[in-house]
Design a protein around this motif. Structure first.
Motif, PDB file in Angstrom:
ATOM      1  N   UNK A 124      41.833 -10.418  44.999  1.00 44.76           N
ATOM      2  CA  UNK A 124      41.197  -9.634  46.064  1.00 44.76           C
ATOM      3  C   UNK A 124      41.285 -10.456  47.570  1.00 44.76           C
ATOM      4  N   UNK A 125      41.217 -11.506  47.421  1.00 42.09           N
ATOM      5  CA  UNK A 125      41.552 -12.074  48.774  1.00 42.09           C
ATOM      6  C   UNK A 125      42.892 -12.059  49.008  1.00 42.09           C
ATOM      7  N   UNK A 126      43.942 -12.341  48.082  1.00 40.96           N
ATOM      8  CA  UNK A 126      45.456 -12.077  48.271  1.00 40.96           C
ATOM      9  C   UNK A 126      45.649 -10.914  48.883  1.00 40.96           C
ATOM     10  N   UNK A 127      45.201  -9.776  48.499  1.00 39.30           N
ATOM     11  CA  UNK A 127      45.151  -8.419  48.677  1.00 39.30           C
ATOM     12  C   UNK A 127      44.786  -8.022  50.191  1.00 39.30           C
ATOM     13  N   UNK A 128      43.564  -8.842  50.499  1.00 43.23           N
ATOM     14  CA  UNK A 128      43.004  -8.452  51.719  1.00 43.23           C
ATOM     15  C   UNK A 128      43.858  -9.190  52.860  1.00 43.23           C
ATOM     16  N   UNK A 129      44.280 -10.261  52.609  1.00 43.83           N
ATOM     17  CA  UNK A 129      44.898 -11.057  53.656  1.00 43.83           C
ATOM     18  C   UNK A 129      46.325 -10.515  53.607  1.00 43.83           C
ATOM     19  N   UNK A 130      46.914  -9.636  52.655  1.00 44.92           N
ATOM     20  CA  UNK A 130      48.112  -9.037  52.818  1.00 44.92           C
ATOM     21  C   UNK A 130      48.072  -7.921  53.502  1.00 44.92           C
TER      22      UNK A 130
END
Length: 336
Positions: free
Chosen positions: A295-301
């Motif tokens: 989730x965090x990786x997707x949000x940052x991306x």
């Protein structure tokens, strides 16, 4: 506003953030990151040092208040502290005690604070009623009991594919929430930015409902935190950018809808809201199987492209901000 005055107001805002003693390690780390990023601008207050002084109890409300001789600066410091305490929900006893001591240190009486307190309390009331506090779905309650990390990947459900027209409508809805939140950030009124997080909660609720998932406020707040969007830290970032950029100025007393110089700045909440909406869309469409890390990786991306988008949409954000008043903001949060 000089650097010492900025330092005093930022110190008070950070003291308010930690007043309830309930900031977890992730939120502390996010606030530290924001302090470092905001300190990158030349000629600004040394935020990492301010953050350390607050965290290590090397400063106090009384010390910070002594640096504010201008009445409008004292008023702004109090308003910021109220917003920081209110941004994640109703004030705790510790937060109320902090605000009472702050009011005394700033030498503010009822005539200076009652009207603002009422506006902030009203917004909290409206926000609480905008999305169900509890849902029938037992999975949401169980997820919260398991903690934020588990909540992000709790109880998978089938992948959902929406019709093309419904996908387009959902995209348009997410964009509209982003435009509204960008506009809210441009308003000079301190409490107006408090409406950004309730609007994000409403957006995630609507997205979940589109995919057949009935959510409550607790689950949504866990989801937003799992994506790496801290509520207190998000508000502090908005406030810090405005204050350090000289955008708020003497905001007290301005009429709602009077944009002032803040309209020349970027509305960072547009990007945060848009990226959060797209993450929620993927999460609930994909059957809620994304881990917290994913989730965090997707949000940052998604955040980088969203920040580029906000430059293109800034004229629309400004236009929307020029139409907002207190009644419209309350109605949007309420869902009317």
């Amino acid at each position: 506003m000089n650097i010492d005055q900025q330092k005093s107001i930022l110190t008070i805002a950070l003291l308010a953030a930690f007043a309830d003693g309930d900031k977890d390690d992730a939120e502390r780390e996010e606030i530290r990151r924001i302090a470092q990023s905001l300190a990158g601008d030349a000629g600004m207050a040394d935020l990492p040092r301010i953050y350390q002084d607050v965290l290590l109890k090397r400063t106090s409300v009384q010390t910070a208040a002594q640096g504010l001789s201008d009445a409008s600066h004292r008023q702004l410091a109090y308003e910021m502290a109220v917003c920081v305490c209110d941004v994640d929900g109703r004030q705790t006893p510790a937060e109320r005690s902090f605000l009472a001591s702050l009011k005394g240190a700033l030498q503010l009486g009822a005539p200076q604070t009652d009207a603002f307190d009422l506006e902030a309390d009203t917004l909290v009331d409206v926000a609480e009623k905008a999305v169900p506090v509890s849902a029938a779905a037992a999975t949401a309650t169980a997820a919260r009991a398991a903690g934020p990390a588990a909540a992000a990947a709790f109880t998978a459900s089938p992948t959902t594919i929406l019709p093309t027209a419904q996908e387009a409508a959902l995209d348009k809805s997410i964009l509209n929430y982003a435009l509204i939140n960008g506009a809210l950030e441009l308003l000079p009124q301190s409490w107006a930015s408090m409406a950004i997080i309730p609007m994000q909660i409403k957006m995630v609720y609507a997205i979940g409902k589109t995919y057949g998932v009935e959510l409550d406020q607790g689950h949504i707040k866990e989801f937003i935190a799992a994506a790496g969007v801290g509520m207190t830290s998000q508000y502090l970032e908005q406030f810090g950018r405005k204050l350090l950029g000289g955008l708020l100025g003497k905001a007290a007393g301005r009429t709602i809808g009077g944009l002032g110089s803040a309209a020349t700045g970027m509305a960072f909440s547009f990007a945060t809201t848009y990226a959060l909406g797209q993450v929620a869309r993927r999460y609930y469409a994909g059957g809620r199987v994304m881990s917290t890390a994913m989730l965090r990786e997707t949000f940052q991306g998604l955040l980088g492209p969203a920040k580029q988008m906000q430059a293109d949409y800034l004229p629309q954000i400004r236009e929307k901000a020029s139409t907002l008043d207190a009644g419209k903001i309350m109605a949007m949060v309420r869902g009317a």
